[in-house]
Motif scaffolding. Structure first.
Motif, PDB file in Angstrom:
ATOM      1  N   TYR A  33     -15.353  -1.055 -14.077  1.00 13.33           N
ATOM      2  CA  TYR A  33     -15.440  -2.256 -15.093  1.00 13.33           C
ATOM      3  C   TYR A  33     -14.147  -1.890 -15.801  1.00 13.33           C
ATOM      4  O   TYR A  33     -13.700  -0.705 -16.095  1.00 13.33           O
ATOM      5  CB  TYR A  33     -16.441  -2.550 -15.524  1.00 13.33           C
ATOM      6  CG  TYR A  33     -17.537  -3.123 -14.588  1.00 13.33           C
ATOM      7  CD1 TYR A  33     -17.925  -2.242 -13.675  1.00 13.33           C
ATOM      8  CD2 TYR A  33     -18.099  -4.469 -14.765  1.00 13.33           C
ATOM      9  CE1 TYR A  33     -19.188  -2.932 -12.845  1.00 13.33           C
ATOM     10  CE2 TYR A  33     -19.150  -5.152 -14.139  1.00 13.33           C
ATOM     11  CZ  TYR A  33     -19.594  -4.278 -13.026  1.00 13.33           C
ATOM     12  OH  TYR A  33     -20.637  -4.855 -12.240  1.00 13.33           O
ATOM     13  N   ARG A  34     -13.683  -2.991 -16.696  1.00 16.31           N
ATOM     14  CA  ARG A  34     -12.783  -2.717 -17.780  1.00 16.31           C
ATOM     15  C   ARG A  34     -13.035  -3.876 -18.928  1.00 16.31           C
ATOM     16  O   ARG A  34     -13.527  -4.713 -18.718  1.00 16.31           O
ATOM     17  CB  ARG A  34     -11.335  -2.897 -17.334  1.00 16.31           C
ATOM     18  CG  ARG A  34     -10.813  -4.044 -17.078  1.00 16.31           C
ATOM     19  CD  ARG A  34      -9.598  -4.242 -16.539  1.00 16.31           C
ATOM     20  NE  ARG A  34      -8.986  -5.624 -16.253  1.00 16.31           N
ATOM     21  CZ  ARG A  34      -7.873  -5.871 -15.600  1.00 16.31           C
ATOM     22  NH1 ARG A  34      -6.994  -4.869 -15.462  1.00 16.31           N
ATOM     23  NH2 ARG A  34      -7.513  -7.114 -15.376  1.00 16.31           N
ATOM     24  N   GLN A  35     -12.774  -3.124 -20.198  1.00 18.75           N
ATOM     25  CA  GLN A  35     -13.019  -3.943 -21.353  1.00 18.75           C
ATOM     26  C   GLN A  35     -11.904  -3.693 -22.159  1.00 18.75           C
ATOM     27  O   GLN A  35     -11.510  -2.757 -22.584  1.00 18.75           O
ATOM     28  CB  GLN A  35     -14.402  -3.343 -22.100  1.00 18.75           C
ATOM     29  CG  GLN A  35     -15.007  -4.395 -23.152  1.00 18.75           C
ATOM     30  CD  GLN A  35     -16.018  -3.877 -23.658  1.00 18.75           C
ATOM     31  OE1 GLN A  35     -16.558  -3.226 -23.543  1.00 18.75           O
ATOM     32  NE2 GLN A  35     -16.762  -4.827 -24.396  1.00 18.75           N
ATOM     33  N   GLN A  85     -15.055  -9.393 -23.249  1.00 17.16           N
ATOM     34  CA  GLN A  85     -16.247  -8.874 -22.666  1.00 17.16           C
ATOM     35  C   GLN A  85     -15.716  -7.741 -21.466  1.00 17.16           C
ATOM     36  O   GLN A  85     -14.833  -7.961 -20.914  1.00 17.16           O
ATOM     37  CB  GLN A  85     -17.143  -9.961 -21.990  1.00 17.16           C
ATOM     38  CG  GLN A  85     -17.581 -10.879 -23.105  1.00 17.16           C
ATOM     39  CD  GLN A  85     -18.603 -11.867 -22.655  1.00 17.16           C
ATOM     40  OE1 GLN A  85     -18.331 -12.150 -21.231  1.00 17.16           O
ATOM     41  NE2 GLN A  85     -19.612 -12.090 -23.305  1.00 17.16           N
ATOM     42  N   ARG A  86     -16.656  -7.020 -21.050  1.00 22.68           N
ATOM     43  CA  ARG A  86     -16.478  -6.035 -20.106  1.00 22.68           C
ATOM     44  C   ARG A  86     -16.278  -6.928 -18.779  1.00 22.68           C
ATOM     45  O   ARG A  86     -17.259  -7.738 -18.443  1.00 22.68           O
ATOM     46  CB  ARG A  86     -17.455  -4.991 -19.768  1.00 22.68           C
ATOM     47  CG  ARG A  86     -17.102  -4.035 -18.773  1.00 22.68           C
ATOM     48  CD  ARG A  86     -18.262  -2.725 -19.050  1.00 22.68           C
ATOM     49  NE  ARG A  86     -18.555  -2.018 -20.173  1.00 22.68           N
ATOM     50  CZ  ARG A  86     -19.163  -1.158 -20.471  1.00 22.68           C
ATOM     51  NH1 ARG A  86     -19.760  -0.402 -19.527  1.00 22.68           N
ATOM     52  NH2 ARG A  86     -18.839  -0.622 -21.825  1.00 22.68           N
ATOM     53  N   TYR A 107     -11.566   1.723 -19.181  1.00 23.42           N
ATOM     54  CA  TYR A 107     -11.941   1.551 -17.630  1.00 23.42           C
ATOM     55  C   TYR A 107     -13.313   2.394 -17.688  1.00 23.42           C
ATOM     56  O   TYR A 107     -13.298   3.644 -17.893  1.00 23.42           O
ATOM     57  CB  TYR A 107     -10.963   1.872 -16.817  1.00 23.42           C
ATOM     58  CG  TYR A 107      -9.994   0.966 -16.640  1.00 23.42           C
ATOM     59  CD1 TYR A 107      -9.111   0.689 -17.416  1.00 23.42           C
ATOM     60  CD2 TYR A 107      -9.752   0.049 -15.267  1.00 23.42           C
ATOM     61  CE1 TYR A 107      -8.091  -0.405 -17.567  1.00 23.42           C
ATOM     62  CE2 TYR A 107      -8.728  -0.997 -15.104  1.00 23.42           C
ATOM     63  CZ  TYR A 107      -7.934  -1.055 -16.102  1.00 23.42           C
ATOM     64  OH  TYR A 107      -6.905  -1.960 -15.995  1.00 23.42           O
ATOM     65  N   TYR A 108     -14.269   1.612 -17.161  1.00 22.56           N
ATOM     66  CA  TYR A 108     -15.780   2.366 -16.735  1.00 22.56           C
ATOM     67  C   TYR A 108     -16.031   2.402 -15.381  1.00 22.56           C
ATOM     68  O   TYR A 108     -15.804   1.531 -14.821  1.00 22.56           O
ATOM     69  CB  TYR A 108     -16.697   1.572 -17.536  1.00 22.56           C
ATOM     70  CG  TYR A 108     -16.741   1.472 -19.343  1.00 22.56           C
ATOM     71  CD1 TYR A 108     -15.761   0.542 -19.842  1.00 22.56           C
ATOM     72  CD2 TYR A 108     -17.011   2.465 -19.837  1.00 22.56           C
ATOM     73  CE1 TYR A 108     -15.548   0.405 -21.198  1.00 22.56           C
ATOM     74  CE2 TYR A 108     -16.972   2.241 -21.301  1.00 22.56           C
ATOM     75  CZ  TYR A 108     -16.144   1.373 -22.060  1.00 22.56           C
ATOM     76  OH  TYR A 108     -16.084   1.454 -23.401  1.00 22.56           O
ATOM     77  N   TRP A 125     -23.494   4.988 -15.758  1.00 21.80           N
ATOM     78  CA  TRP A 125     -22.098   4.540 -16.020  1.00 21.80           C
ATOM     79  C   TRP A 125     -21.506   5.800 -16.733  1.00 21.80           C
ATOM     80  O   TRP A 125     -22.165   6.565 -16.956  1.00 21.80           O
ATOM     81  CB  TRP A 125     -22.323   3.614 -17.278  1.00 21.80           C
ATOM     82  CG  TRP A 125     -22.688   2.141 -17.126  1.00 21.80           C
ATOM     83  CD1 TRP A 125     -23.993   1.511 -16.919  1.00 21.80           C
ATOM     84  CD2 TRP A 125     -21.766   0.979 -16.825  1.00 21.80           C
ATOM     85  NE1 TRP A 125     -23.906   0.271 -16.436  1.00 21.80           N
ATOM     86  CE2 TRP A 125     -22.557  -0.006 -16.480  1.00 21.80           C
ATOM     87  CE3 TRP A 125     -20.385   0.898 -16.858  1.00 21.80           C
ATOM     88  CZ2 TRP A 125     -22.079  -1.344 -16.264  1.00 21.80           C
ATOM     89  CZ3 TRP A 125     -19.775  -0.280 -16.263  1.00 21.80           C
ATOM     90  CH2 TRP A 125     -20.543  -1.562 -15.849  1.00 21.80           C
ATOM     91  N   GLY A 180     -15.981   6.132 -19.714  1.00 21.02           N
ATOM     92  CA  GLY A 180     -14.638   5.202 -20.010  1.00 21.02           C
ATOM     93  C   GLY A 180     -13.501   6.019 -20.122  1.00 21.02           C
ATOM     94  O   GLY A 180     -13.563   7.260 -20.820  1.00 21.02           O
TER      95      GLY A 180
END
Length: 120
Positions: free
Chosen positions: A36-38, A43-44, A92-93, A110, A113
């Motif tokens: 995922y990215r934020q 929002q993520r 980036y997570y 998780w 990041g």
């Protein structure tokens, strides 16, 4: 169980990076793994995920430029970022659905990041 992500950095537009995320600890099995990215003020969002069988899915914005893969022997998921654009700038997570071998509980973990900055 922990996820450790690394590989981010500063890259020029059009450049490439490879992110890695390794799972460690009391792991019985790993199902889906993803990235995922934020971005600041946003929002993520899901970037890509890969199933335990190797099936992949990408966000429309990265389709054809990013590639997700995994090494099940190393409990590691990778994200190859190519043809990077300034709008790819984000933290980036990684995440993973993991059953731990101590309590036999399936849950989502998780990583911490890693920053990717695309700028000239």
């Amino acid at each position: 169980v922990q996820l450790q992500a690394y590989g981010g950095g500063l890259v020029q537009p059009g450049g490439s990076l490879r992110l890695s995320c390794a799972a460690s600890g009391s792991i019985a099995s790993i199902n889906d793994m993803g990235w995922y990215r934020q971005a600041p003020g946003k929002q993520r969002e899901l970037v890509a995920y890969i199933t335990s069988g190797g099936a992949t899915n990408y966000a429309d914005s990265v389709e054809g430029r990013f590639t997700i893969s995994r090494d099940n022997d190393k409990n590691t998921v990778y994200l190859q970022l190519s043809s990077l654009k300034p709008e790819d700038t984000a933290v980036y997570y990684c995440n993973a659905r993991i059953t731990d071998s101590r309590w036999w509980t399936l849950r989502t973990y998780w990583g911490q990041g890693t920053q990717v900055t695309v700028s000239s």
